[in-house]
Motif scaffolding. Structure first.
Motif, PDB file in Angstrom:
ATOM      1  N   VAL A 179      -4.726  -5.826  -5.032  1.00  9.65           N
ATOM      2  CA  VAL A 179      -5.278  -5.179  -3.840  1.00  9.65           C
ATOM      3  C   VAL A 179      -4.611  -5.764  -2.589  1.00  9.65           C
ATOM      4  O   VAL A 179      -3.730  -5.166  -2.005  1.00  9.65           O
ATOM      5  CB  VAL A 179      -6.815  -5.319  -3.774  1.00  9.65           C
ATOM      6  CG1 VAL A 179      -7.364  -4.693  -2.501  1.00  9.65           C
ATOM      7  CG2 VAL A 179      -7.462  -4.687  -4.995  1.00  9.65           C
ATOM      8  N   CYS A 180      -5.030  -6.928  -2.188  1.00 11.38           N
ATOM      9  CA  CYS A 180      -4.532  -7.513  -0.939  1.00 11.38           C
ATOM     10  C   CYS A 180      -3.055  -7.893  -1.029  1.00 11.38           C
ATOM     11  O   CYS A 180      -2.295  -7.660  -0.089  1.00 11.38           O
ATOM     12  CB  CYS A 180      -5.378  -8.715  -0.551  1.00 11.38           C
ATOM     13  SG  CYS A 180      -7.054  -8.231  -0.075  1.00 11.38           S
ATOM     14  N   GLY A 181      -2.645  -8.475  -2.141  1.00 13.04           N
ATOM     15  CA  GLY A 181      -1.237  -8.832  -2.300  1.00 13.04           C
ATOM     16  C   GLY A 181      -0.348  -7.600  -2.299  1.00 13.04           C
ATOM     17  O   GLY A 181       0.713  -7.578  -1.667  1.00 13.04           O
ATOM     18  N   ALA A 182      -0.774  -6.553  -3.001  1.00 18.49           N
ATOM     19  CA  ALA A 182       0.009  -5.317  -3.048  1.00 18.49           C
ATOM     20  C   ALA A 182       0.088  -4.668  -1.669  1.00 18.49           C
ATOM     21  O   ALA A 182       1.145  -4.163  -1.271  1.00 18.49           O
ATOM     22  CB  ALA A 182      -0.607  -4.342  -4.053  1.00 18.49           C
ATOM     23  N   ARG A 183      -0.998  -4.691  -0.922  1.00 19.47           N
ATOM     24  CA  ARG A 183      -0.976  -4.128   0.437  1.00 19.47           C
ATOM     25  C   ARG A 183       0.015  -4.878   1.316  1.00 19.47           C
ATOM     26  O   ARG A 183       0.769  -4.284   2.083  1.00 19.47           O
ATOM     27  CB  ARG A 183      -2.369  -4.192   1.062  1.00 19.47           C
ATOM     28  CG  ARG A 183      -3.328  -3.190   0.511  1.00 19.47           C
ATOM     29  CD  ARG A 183      -4.675  -3.336   1.157  1.00 19.47           C
ATOM     30  NE  ARG A 183      -5.584  -2.348   0.602  1.00 19.47           N
ATOM     31  CZ  ARG A 183      -6.835  -2.266   0.914  1.00 19.47           C
ATOM     32  NH1 ARG A 183      -7.361  -3.111   1.787  1.00 19.47           N
ATOM     33  NH2 ARG A 183      -7.615  -1.355   0.373  1.00 19.47           N
ATOM     34  N   HIS A 184      -0.009  -6.200   1.208  1.00 18.29           N
ATOM     35  CA  HIS A 184       0.912  -7.004   1.996  1.00 18.29           C
ATOM     36  C   HIS A 184       2.365  -6.692   1.626  1.00 18.29           C
ATOM     37  O   HIS A 184       3.217  -6.512   2.500  1.00 18.29           O
ATOM     38  CB  HIS A 184       0.637  -8.499   1.797  1.00 18.29           C
ATOM     39  CG  HIS A 184       1.652  -9.374   2.431  1.00 18.29           C
ATOM     40  ND1 HIS A 184       1.700  -9.606   3.780  1.00 18.29           N
ATOM     41  CD2 HIS A 184       2.684 -10.067   1.899  1.00 18.29           C
ATOM     42  CE1 HIS A 184       2.713 -10.410   4.055  1.00 18.29           C
ATOM     43  NE2 HIS A 184       3.327 -10.693   2.923  1.00 18.29           N
ATOM     44  N   LYS A 185       2.642  -6.620   0.326  1.00 15.87           N
ATOM     45  CA  LYS A 185       4.007  -6.323  -0.116  1.00 15.87           C
ATOM     46  C   LYS A 185       4.443  -4.937   0.352  1.00 15.87           C
ATOM     47  O   LYS A 185       5.587  -4.744   0.772  1.00 15.87           O
ATOM     48  CB  LYS A 185       4.108  -6.426  -1.637  1.00 15.87           C
ATOM     49  CG  LYS A 185       4.125  -7.841  -2.133  1.00 15.87           C
ATOM     50  CD  LYS A 185       4.321  -7.862  -3.644  1.00 15.87           C
ATOM     51  CE  LYS A 185       4.537  -9.277  -4.120  1.00 15.87           C
ATOM     52  NZ  LYS A 185       4.889  -9.344  -5.522  1.00 15.87           N
ATOM     53  N   MET A 186       3.536  -3.972   0.297  1.00 16.02           N
ATOM     54  CA  MET A 186       3.879  -2.614   0.731  1.00 16.02           C
ATOM     55  C   MET A 186       4.139  -2.582   2.236  1.00 16.02           C
ATOM     56  O   MET A 186       5.088  -1.940   2.695  1.00 16.02           O
ATOM     57  CB  MET A 186       2.765  -1.633   0.367  1.00 16.02           C
ATOM     58  CG  MET A 186       3.114  -0.191   0.669  1.00 16.02           C
ATOM     59  SD  MET A 186       4.667   0.382  -0.070  1.00 16.02           S
ATOM     60  CE  MET A 186       4.247   0.456  -1.777  1.00 16.02           C
ATOM     61  N   ARG A 187       3.340  -3.285   3.015  1.00 20.80           N
ATOM     62  CA  ARG A 187       3.577  -3.338   4.464  1.00 20.80           C
ATOM     63  C   ARG A 187       4.931  -3.978   4.779  1.00 20.80           C
ATOM     64  O   ARG A 187       5.670  -3.501   5.640  1.00 20.80           O
ATOM     65  CB  ARG A 187       2.458  -4.119   5.158  1.00 20.80           C
ATOM     66  CG  ARG A 187       1.177  -3.362   5.265  1.00 20.80           C
ATOM     67  CD  ARG A 187       0.139  -4.164   6.044  1.00 20.80           C
ATOM     68  NE  ARG A 187      -1.149  -3.562   5.865  1.00 20.80           N
ATOM     69  CZ  ARG A 187      -2.241  -4.193   5.461  1.00 20.80           C
ATOM     70  NH1 ARG A 187      -2.195  -5.492   5.218  1.00 20.80           N
ATOM     71  NH2 ARG A 187      -3.376  -3.569   5.304  1.00 20.80           N
ATOM     72  N   ALA A 188       5.235  -5.065   4.079  1.00 20.67           N
ATOM     73  CA  ALA A 188       6.521  -5.736   4.300  1.00 20.67           C
ATOM     74  C   ALA A 188       7.672  -4.812   3.915  1.00 20.67           C
ATOM     75  O   ALA A 188       8.683  -4.732   4.627  1.00 20.67           O
ATOM     76  CB  ALA A 188       6.576  -7.034   3.502  1.00 20.67           C
ATOM     77  N   TYR A 189       7.523  -4.110   2.795  1.00 18.80           N
ATOM     78  CA  TYR A 189       8.562  -3.169   2.357  1.00 18.80           C
ATOM     79  C   TYR A 189       8.753  -2.059   3.389  1.00 18.80           C
ATOM     80  O   TYR A 189       9.878  -1.738   3.767  1.00 18.80           O
ATOM     81  CB  TYR A 189       8.170  -2.567   1.003  1.00 18.80           C
ATOM     82  CG  TYR A 189       9.061  -1.431   0.581  1.00 18.80           C
ATOM     83  CD1 TYR A 189      10.330  -1.664   0.062  1.00 18.80           C
ATOM     84  CD2 TYR A 189       8.641  -0.106   0.716  1.00 18.80           C
ATOM     85  CE1 TYR A 189      11.154  -0.610  -0.310  1.00 18.80           C
ATOM     86  CE2 TYR A 189       9.450   0.952   0.347  1.00 18.80           C
ATOM     87  CZ  TYR A 189      10.704   0.691  -0.174  1.00 18.80           C
ATOM     88  OH  TYR A 189      11.514   1.729  -0.521  1.00 18.80           O
ATOM     89  N   ARG A 190       7.655  -1.493   3.853  1.00 17.30           N
ATOM     90  CA  ARG A 190       7.749  -0.415   4.850  1.00 17.30           C
ATOM     91  C   ARG A 190       8.378  -0.913   6.146  1.00 17.30           C
ATOM     92  O   ARG A 190       9.139  -0.200   6.794  1.00 17.30           O
ATOM     93  CB  ARG A 190       6.373   0.172   5.122  1.00 17.30           C
ATOM     94  CG  ARG A 190       5.890   1.037   3.978  1.00 17.30           C
ATOM     95  CD  ARG A 190       4.544   1.638   4.289  1.00 17.30           C
ATOM     96  NE  ARG A 190       4.091   2.445   3.167  1.00 17.30           N
ATOM     97  CZ  ARG A 190       2.833   2.596   2.831  1.00 17.30           C
ATOM     98  NH1 ARG A 190       1.886   2.006   3.540  1.00 17.30           N
ATOM     99  NH2 ARG A 190       2.503   3.342   1.803  1.00 17.30           N
ATOM    100  N   ALA A 191       8.045  -2.131   6.531  1.00 21.71           N
ATOM    101  CA  ALA A 191       8.633  -2.690   7.752  1.00 21.71           C
ATOM    102  C   ALA A 191      10.141  -2.863   7.586  1.00 21.71           C
ATOM    103  O   ALA A 191      10.906  -2.555   8.503  1.00 21.71           O
ATOM    104  CB  ALA A 191       7.979  -4.024   8.099  1.00 21.71           C
ATOM    105  N   ARG A 192      10.563  -3.326   6.401  1.00 23.01           N
ATOM    106  CA  ARG A 192      12.003  -3.505   6.153  1.00 23.01           C
ATOM    107  C   ARG A 192      12.722  -2.166   6.079  1.00 23.01           C
ATOM    108  O   ARG A 192      13.760  -1.971   6.702  1.00 23.01           O
ATOM    109  CB  ARG A 192      12.231  -4.252   4.837  1.00 23.01           C
ATOM    110  CG  ARG A 192      12.018  -5.720   4.897  1.00 23.01           C
ATOM    111  CD  ARG A 192      12.526  -6.418   3.643  1.00 23.01           C
ATOM    112  NE  ARG A 192      12.141  -5.791   2.395  1.00 23.01           N
ATOM    113  CZ  ARG A 192      11.013  -6.032   1.716  1.00 23.01           C
ATOM    114  NH1 ARG A 192      10.145  -6.883   2.214  1.00 23.01           N
ATOM    115  NH2 ARG A 192      10.756  -5.429   0.583  1.00 23.01           N
TER     116      ARG A 192
END
Length: 183
Positions: free
Chosen positions: A161-174
């Motif tokens: 949940v939280c880890g996946a959201r963080h990874k997705m946000r970082a991916y989208r930012a990149r």
């Protein structure tokens, strides 16, 4: 919620801090009827005033903020103020256990907070549990969990949940930044 519960000696801290589920906008201490149910289920006196419920919620957030950033001067100061507000000098009971002495006119809320602080001070700051009781790194979550990873480097209450959201946000930012450069 997502992980195995903390060891019994730290359970009072984990359970108290998790009376609010920020991701779902739920707070067991927000209303007298939900607070009464939580207090009863955990063996505390149910008769707490609205002011005491507010004090409990504030104490919960103080402990949670400390678990987020243990070395922050602000978090340490807030935790020390909370301790002074509900406890006098510590005492050693005849059985050798540590206890915080009540101060002034002891209200039920102060006793609840003292129980939580005793567990945190006795078992959550040093020894085998030091740094294992944490609050989720996601600011919108802050669920308190016991990190059982051998290296004690867990950040998220739940990687799915939280880890996946963080990874997705970082991916989208990149990728968003890369897409903007290519346009």
């Amino acid at each position: 919620m997502r992980r195995n519960p903390a060891p019994a000696e730290l359970e009072p801290v984990e359970v108290f801090c998790n009376t609010a589920t920020l991701l779902h906008g739920e707070d067991d201490l927000a209303r007298p009827e939900t607070a009464g149910g939580w207090l009863r289920a955990h063996g505390y006196p149910e008769a707490v005033s609205p002011a005491e419920l507010a004090a409990l919620a504030e104490a919960r957030e103080t402990v949670r903020a400390f678990l987020v950033e243990r070395s922050s001067p602000e978090a340490l100061d807030a935790l020390n103020r909370l301790i002074r507000s509900v406890a006098g000098a510590p005492v050693v009971r005849p059985d050798g256990t540590f206890a915080l002495r009540p101060v002034g006119g002891d209200e039920p809320a102060a006793g609840i907070v003292r129980t939580v602080l005793e567990a945190l001070l006795r078992d959550g700051l040093t020894g085998r549990h030091a740094t294992r009781l944490k609050a989720c790194a996601a600011p919108e979550c802050r669920w308190v969990f016991y990190d059982r990873a051998p290296s004690s480097n867990g950040l998220w209450c739940d990687m799915a949940v939280c880890g996946a959201r963080h990874k997705m946000r970082a991916y989208r930012a990149r990728t968003g930044a890369a897409a903007g450069k290519n346009a």
